[in-house]
Every structure is written in structure tokens, then in C-alpha cells.
Scaffold this active site. Structure first.
Site, PDB file in Angstrom:
ATOM      1  N   LYS A 201       0.817  -1.287  -0.112  1.00 18.32           N
ATOM      2  CA  LYS A 201       0.034   0.038  -0.064  1.00 18.32           C
ATOM      3  C   LYS A 201       0.853   1.223   0.041  1.00 18.32           C
ATOM      4  CE  LYS A 201      -2.476   3.074   1.844  1.00 18.32           C
ATOM      5  NZ  LYS A 201      -1.929   4.513   1.343  1.00 18.32           N
ATOM      6  N   GLY A 253       6.402   4.977   8.628  1.00 17.95           N
ATOM      7  CA  GLY A 253       5.417   6.158   8.675  1.00 17.95           C
ATOM      8  C   GLY A 253       5.411   7.063   9.781  1.00 17.95           C
ATOM      9  N   SER A 254       4.147   7.539  10.375  1.00 16.47           N
ATOM     10  CA  SER A 254       4.209   8.430  11.241  1.00 16.47           C
ATOM     11  C   SER A 254       4.095   7.694  12.563  1.00 16.47           C
ATOM     12  CB  SER A 254       3.092   9.484  11.324  1.00 16.47           C
ATOM     13  OG  SER A 254       1.689   8.949  11.213  1.00 16.47           O
ATOM     14  N   THR A 255       4.456   8.199  13.889  1.00 20.00           N
ATOM     15  CA  THR A 255       4.396   7.484  15.003  1.00 20.00           C
ATOM     16  C   THR A 255       3.039   7.251  15.356  1.00 20.00           C
ATOM     17  OG1 THR A 255       6.288   8.795  15.704  1.00 20.00           O
ATOM     18  CG2 THR A 255       4.995   7.700  17.424  1.00 20.00           C
ATOM     19  N   GLY A 258       1.891   4.538  13.495  1.00 18.75           N
ATOM     20  CA  GLY A 258       2.502   3.457  14.043  1.00 18.75           C
ATOM     21  C   GLY A 258       1.726   2.538  14.986  1.00 18.75           C
ATOM     22  N   GLU A 275       8.667   1.263  11.477  1.00 18.88           N
ATOM     23  CA  GLU A 275       9.814   2.057  11.342  1.00 18.88           C
ATOM     24  C   GLU A 275       9.250   3.300  11.412  1.00 18.88           C
ATOM     25  OE1 GLU A 275      12.301   4.938  10.172  1.00 18.88           O
ATOM     26  OE2 GLU A 275      12.395   3.677   8.251  1.00 18.88           O
ATOM     27  N   CYS A 309      13.360  10.127   8.027  1.00 20.81           N
ATOM     28  CA  CYS A 309      13.247   9.698   9.145  1.00 20.81           C
ATOM     29  C   CYS A 309      14.418  10.121  10.168  1.00 20.81           C
ATOM     30  CB  CYS A 309      12.654   8.678   9.270  1.00 20.81           C
ATOM     31  SG  CYS A 309      13.707   7.431   8.416  1.00 20.81           S
ATOM     32  N   GLU A 409       9.254  15.718  15.662  1.00 23.35           N
ATOM     33  CA  GLU A 409       9.798  15.611  14.463  1.00 23.35           C
ATOM     34  C   GLU A 409       9.046  16.517  13.715  1.00 23.35           C
ATOM     35  OE1 GLU A 409       8.717  11.881  12.258  1.00 23.35           O
ATOM     36  OE2 GLU A 409      10.940  11.845  11.693  1.00 23.35           O
TER      37      GLU A 409
END
Ligand code: NAP
Ligand code: MG
Length: 505
Positions: A201, A253-255, A258, A275, A309, A409
Site C-alpha cells: 500500500k 511512517g508516522s508515530t 504506527g 519504522e 526519518c 519531528e
């Protein structure tokens, strides 16, 4: 002072890219390109905000079909019964095809993401081909072990015990927009080598190179259903992550997302690797060659417009060198040539989307409001590019650890430069973050470099270099930067189960 020179002309678009963009893109399920269940959505060039292509908008039903296809290909299809060597040959073939079409990929990546085409050629596309070739080399080298065993409750009996590494099964892979092609390769290389089947995806902002990669995967001769690609939005990613017939999900991707992926995996206890982001410390000692370390620190944050990242976004400079290093980086920043990714002399293109531009500008405004002093780069391009998602690169001084620009971030071209004097205190400050993805150290003192490398809690430490990547070297996070490793033989572990076989003798 800021530069106001006109941006250069973009290069001519490769005819194969023009032809590709003129088609309405479909999704790949079971070896067939099909219309997506949700219609289509538009993809834009972030340098102009103009639509460049229409792409299939996957529906959750498409994910169900893709998972069924991947399941059949895994359980019944030829894939798992192929020898590792045969799988490896397909990966080598794919690497060759990517190199044959390198310019197409570089241009697609530049048009879709905004990054300079020169960078896409030298980094994204070249690393992608090498990545598949590297994993092709592993495909016939996945070995188990024989283990001496002697259970105490069967004295004198003999057993042979050996392990076999088997593919984990059907894998959902969800990737971001900052390195669209390379992230697809990082995810798929290890999974396919291990013998898994995949549903990919891509990010909604940057689906194009993954679709082209899917075409080459079919051209290379991968069996139907081994790789399925469903473009679309977060809802199809969520459906994939929660799907009961998916054995493993891998996410970058983003936390925030995640956390959702981990929660969604609980239903069938699927394997997960994630990650996520970073806020990487980059440490410049006064004994380093200050010209080299200033250029290094500049590239550490501004490579890919800070949309990395591992970006070196917290810059710690030893007190006696602080003014000189900040001045050097500031001077370089003011001269950055902003422009469209497709112009050969562009150093920094637009950010990927208007959302990211607004987000990053919000952080820059907050940094000024909270008392930071920004050294700001070149003026924004005008004319044709006035609608593009350009952001002025910024180096902040006079910051403190409580400011949002130091803690969070930003994922854009913004760096916070902070002085330090004591190494132990510095290490504590460097580790004062929920993230632990990467760090940089610039010094001529080898002992000091290794001591600090051991104190920093991060998955990668670069000494006198930064943002170095190779298919052979593991990459991944400590702490909330995620778990699991990409690349190297370590990434294979993400896609293999270990079976222990006992034989009574
Ligand atoms: P994101 O939302 O985490 O997107 C990453 C991928 O996850 C995309 O393919 C996305 O699809 C998909 N997704 C979204 N919601 C999902 C859900 N609930 N379940 C499963 N998959 C889902 O990242 P973003 O919004 O593009 O970027 C936001 C921030 O994330 C950035 O500013 C940056 O801080 C961070 N980021 C980090 C990395 C990294 O390399 N670690 C990369 C990109 C972004 P859609 O594209 O359709 O949303
Ligand atoms: Mg999102």
C-alpha cells in the site's frame, strides 16, 4: 540576505514517463491490472500543485481480493515451492529492469515527490536496484542450524535437532511518501527473498513509482499474486493492518499511525515491524575539520528537504566552535537553490504536499514565537512555481529543549543548533527524546567518537558521515522509532519463522 534568482528550466520529460502519466493507473491483484473499487484520485506535481496523473482509489474490498490472491500464491502457488535460487534470479532480473528504466523512475519520483531528479537518479533509483540485487543474493543462502541436544529425561537417547527458516506468509506492507520507490524496495526485497507474498500500500501522495515497479515485477516473471499493489488512502492501509488473513504487517511512517498499526495487529496477533520517526542528534566537536563537519551537518538536515526519518534535526555543536559552524551552515542555507525537482541545478525542491508545507511552516512560526532566532534560506520561487509547496530552509539558534521545534519531528528543512561543553551532559541531552533512530558524530578523536557512539541510544550512528545507507547494513530504531530492522541479513528475520525439527535416533 536571500537569493532571488529565477529558477532554471526543468528538463524534458522522458517519452515513457509522458505515456505512463497519460494512462489512468490501475491496481495490481493476482497478476492483473484492475480498476480500483473506489474509482480514482488525482496525483499532483508538488512543484506546481498541478494534477499529473489519475490513480486507482483502492477500496477495502480490493484489499480482501489482494489478500486472497497473496494467500493462494503463498499456499498453493509456485512461489514457496520454488528454490531460493529461482526466487533470487527473479530478483536479479528485476534489478536489471530497474536499471534499464532508471531515468523513467528518477523522473517519476521527482515529479511525484518533488525531490531533485539528480538525487533520485544517484540515490533512490540506484539504491533500489542494488537493494533487489542484494536480496537476490540471499535467496539461496537462508540456512538453519543443527543443535546438539540432550534432554535430561531421556538419558542415553540420541536425537537430531535442526532448524529451518520458513517464510512468515502473507505480508501487508504500508509505506510513506519520502522515498516512495526505495521504501517499496526496502519492504519487498527481504519479504520476497524469504518466500513471502506481498500486498503493498503506497502513500497516497506518491503512488506512481510503485505502480511502475509493479509493471516491471510482472515483466520480470514473478508468479501471479506474489506481489499485489493497492493504491489508495489510509482506510485501505487500516484494513490491511487489521486483516485476519495477513500474517505480518510492515509499516514505515508516522508515530501516530504506527500506534494504530500495532493496535490493529492484535486481532490475529500478526507479526509487526514498524519504522517510525526520529529527532536525530548530530554532534560536532571543535576538534573536527569545521568546514567538513559544517557541510556534513548541512546535508544531514537538508537532504531530501529534511523529509528523512533519520534527518540530523538536533545539531549539537561544541561551545568554542558554535559560532563558526552556525555561520558556515547559515551561509550555505542562504544559498540553497530552491526550484522544481526536474531542473538539474535545483538543490531543494518543494515539500511533498500542501499539508506538509503548512505543518512545517507552523513549526517555523512556533520556533520564532517561542524565542528562537532563525537564519532563513532563499526566497520562495515565483511565477509558475508560486503554487508549489516550497518552504524556506531554516537554521534556528537560541533554542531550548522545551521548544516544540527541538522536541518534535518536523520532517522538513528545519534544524536547531545548540551549544554544549560537557560530553556526558551532551549524551544525556542527545538521548532526551522518545526517538532513537540515528545519530551523527563529527570529530578527529577516534576514542571520543566510539565512546559517544556507545552512549547514544539509536539504531544507527554515523561518525564523520551522515545518512549513509547500503542494502547490506541494518537500519531501524531504538525506543519509539520502532522495532525490527530494514536491510542486511537482519531484515530477513522480519519475514522468517524458525521451525525446530526433532528426529529420534
Ligand atoms: P502516515 O499517515 O503515517 O502515512 C504512512 C502510510 O500509512 C501511508 O501509506 C498512509 O496512507 C498509511 N496510513 C494512514 N493511516 C493509516 C491507518 N490508520 N492504518 C494503516 N495505514 C495508514 O504519514 P503522513 O501522514 O504521510 O506523514 C505524517 C508525518 O509522519 C510526517 O510529517 C512525518 O513526521 C512522519 N513520517 C515519517 C516517515 C518515516 O520515514 N518514518 C515517513 C513519512 C512520514 P495515506 O498515504 O493514504 O495516508
Ligand atoms: Mg497521514
Amino acid at each position: 540576505m536571500t537569493t532571488t534568482e529565477a529558477p532554471s528550466q526543468p528538463i524534458d520529460i522522458h517519452p515513457a514517463v509522458t505515456a505512463f502519466l497519460s494512462r489512468t493507473q490501475k491496481i495490481l491483484i493476482d497478476g492483473e491490472w484492475r480498476e480500483a473499487g473506489g474509482g480514482t484520485f488525482n496525483v499532483e506535481d508538488p512543484a506546481t500543485a498541478r494534477t499529473i496523473s489519475a490513480v486507482g482509489k483502492g477500496a477495502t474490498h480490493d484489499i480482501d481480493l489482494a489478500v486472497q490472491a497473496a494467500r493462494r500464491a503463498f499456499d498453493d502457488g509456485p512461489w514457496r515451492r520454488m528454490s531460493g535460487r529461482e526466487r533470487g534470479r527473479l530478483l536479479f532480473k528485476l534489478a536489471d529492469l530497474i536499471e534499464e528504466h532508471a531515468e523513467e523512475f528518477a523522473q517519476l519520483e521527482s515529479l511525484d515527490n518533488g525531490k531533485p531528479v539528480t538525487v533520485a537518479r544517484a540515490a533512490d533509483v540506484a539504491l533500489t536496484a542494488e537493494h533487489f540485487r542484494y536480496y537476490g543474493g540471499w535467496a539461496d543462502k537462508i540456512e538453519g542450524e543443527t543443535i546438539p541436544v540432550a534432554p535430561p529425561y531421556t538419558p542415553g537417547a540420541q536425537y537430531l535437532n535442526y532448524t529451518v527458516r520458513e517464510p512468515v506468509g502473507v505480508v501487508g506492507q504500508i509505506i510513506p511518501w519520502n522515498f516512495p520507490l526505495l521504501m517499496a524496495a526496502w519492504k519487498m526485497g527481504a519479504a520476497l527473498t524469504a518466500g513471502c507474498t506481498v500486498i503493498l500500500k503506497p502513500a497516497e501522495q506518491t503512488p506512481l513509482s510503485a505502480i511502475r515497479l509493479g509493471e516491471l515485477i510482472m515483466e520480470a516473471g514473478f508468479p501471479n499474486g506474489v506481489v499485489n499493489i493497492v493504491t489508495g488512502f489510509g482506510d485501505v492501509g487500516a484494513h490491511l493492518a487489521a486483516h485476519d488473513d495477513v500474517d505480518k504487517v510492515a509499516f514505515t511512517g508516522s508515530t501516530e499511525v504506527g500506534h494504530k498499526i500495532v493496535a490493529a495487529s492484535a486481532g490475529n496477533l500478526k507479526r509487526v515491524t514498524i519504522e517510525l520517526g526520529g529527532k536525530s542528534p548530530n554532534v560536532v566537536f571543535a576538534d573536527s575539520d569545521l568546514e567538513t563537519s559544517a557541510i556534513g551537518a548541512f546535508n544531514a538536515i537538508f537532504f531530501n528537504h529534511g523529509q528523512v526519518c533519520s534527518a540530523g534535526s538536533r545539531l549539537f555543536i561544541e561551545g568554542s566552535a558554535y559560532d563558526e559552524v552556525v555561520e558556515r551552515i547559515g551561509d550555505l542555507t542562504k544559498k540553497i537553490k530552491l526550484g522544481p525537482g526536474m531542473a538539474l541545478d535545483t538543490q531543494m525542491g518543494p515539500l511533498v504536499s500542501s499539508e506538509q508545507r503548512e505543518r512545517v511552516n507552523g513549526y517555523i512560526d512556533a520556533g520564532h514565537k517561542e524565542g528562537g532566532t532563525g537564519i532563513v534560506g532563499s526566497d520562495l520561487p515565483q511565477g509558475d512555481l508560486a503554487g508549489g509547496h516550497f518552504v524556506r530552509p531554516t537554521v534556528f539558534k537560541n533554542v531550548n529543549p522545551d521548544m516544540s521545534i527541538v522536541r518534535e519531528e518536523i520532517f522538513g528543512p528545519v534544524v536547531c543548533a545548540m551549544p554544549f561543553d560537557d560530553v556526558e551532559e551532551l549524551a544525556a541531552q542527545a538521548n532526551n527524546t522518545n526517538y532513537g533512530l540515528a545519530a551523527g558524530i563529527w570529530t578527529k578523536d577516534i576514542g571520543k567518537a566510539h565512546r559517544l557512539a556507545s552512549l547514544i541510544r539509536a539504531g544507527t550512528v554515523w561518525i564523520n558521515c551522515f545518512n549513509m545507507f547500503d542494502a547490506a547494513s541494518p537500519f531501524g530504531g531504538f525506543k519509539q522509532s520502532g522495532y525490527g530492522r530494514e536491510m542486511g541479513h537482519h531484515a530477513l528475520d522480519n519475514y522468517l519463522e524458525t521451525k525446530s525439527v526433532w528426529v529420534g535416533m
